[in-house]
Write a protein that holds these residues in place. Structure first.
Motif, mmCIF file in Angstrom:
data_model
loop_
_atom_site.group_PDB
_atom_site.id
_atom_site.type_symbol
_atom_site.label_atom_id
_atom_site.label_comp_id
_atom_site.label_asym_id
_atom_site.label_seq_id
_atom_site.Cartn_x
_atom_site.Cartn_y
_atom_site.Cartn_z
ATOM 1 N N ILE A 33 13.783 73.793 -16.229
ATOM 2 C CA ILE A 33 14.190 74.760 -17.252
ATOM 3 C C ILE A 33 15.686 74.635 -17.515
ATOM 4 O O ILE A 33 16.116 74.558 -18.676
ATOM 5 C CB ILE A 33 13.815 76.198 -16.849
ATOM 6 N N GLU B 166 16.765 73.913 -21.278
ATOM 7 C CA GLU B 166 16.834 75.175 -22.001
ATOM 8 C C GLU B 166 17.770 75.116 -23.202
ATOM 9 O O GLU B 166 18.730 74.356 -23.179
ATOM 10 C CB GLU B 166 17.225 76.319 -21.060
ATOM 11 N N PRO B 167 17.480 75.913 -24.209
ATOM 12 C CA PRO B 167 16.277 76.719 -24.375
ATOM 13 C C PRO B 167 15.081 75.808 -24.626
ATOM 14 O O PRO B 167 15.207 74.787 -25.289
ATOM 15 C CB PRO B 167 16.581 77.572 -25.604
ATOM 16 N N THR C 109 14.634 80.824 -21.468
ATOM 17 C CA THR C 109 16.063 80.635 -21.197
ATOM 18 C C THR C 109 16.387 81.252 -19.842
ATOM 19 O O THR C 109 15.618 82.055 -19.306
ATOM 20 C CB THR C 109 16.944 81.305 -22.281
#
Length: 120
Positions: free
Chosen positions: A17, A21-22, A64
């Motif tokens: 992540i 991200e996002p 996020t």
């Protein structure tokens, strides 16, 4: 400050992540399938758990972070020093440099950090 300790798979998931991200939650599912061999349900279960811990958020299908990678690892480092060295930074540093030399550049950087963070 609440201490978050992630399991190995959770940490790998968090890294994905942080790196992307996002990221759209559907894209995250495909990424986890490719990188971790996870099913959609596993991805969403772990994502929900980490959102409940306040590390990530999933709003409008976009994931996020609420806690940066640097903040997470800083917290882990502090927790390690507290648990292993009774919170003593000098004991940690002594153990870390034990039996090895540090470069002049490293010593100067450590001195700078100490000066920056010294009380009063």
């Amino acid at each position: 400050m609440k201490v978050y300790k992630l399991a190995e798979a959770e940490e790998k998931f968090a890294e994905l992540i942080w790196q992307h991200e996002p990221i759209n939650s559907g894209d995250l599912v495909r990424l986890c399938e490719k990188e971790m061999n996870w099913k959609k349900s596993t991805t969403y279960t772990v994502l929900k758990k980490l959102c409940e811990k306040g590390i990530f958020q999933n709003k409008n299908a976009v994931v996020t972070s609420l806690m940066t990678r640097d903040a997470y690892y800083a917290q882990q480092s502090i927790h390690f020093v507290e648990d292993t060295f009774g919170g003593s930074l000098p004991k940690f540093l002594a153990a870390f440099v034990s039996g090895r030399k540090i470069s002049k550049k490293q010593a100067e950087e450590l001195k700078r950090l100490i000066d920056e963070h010294q009380e009063g």
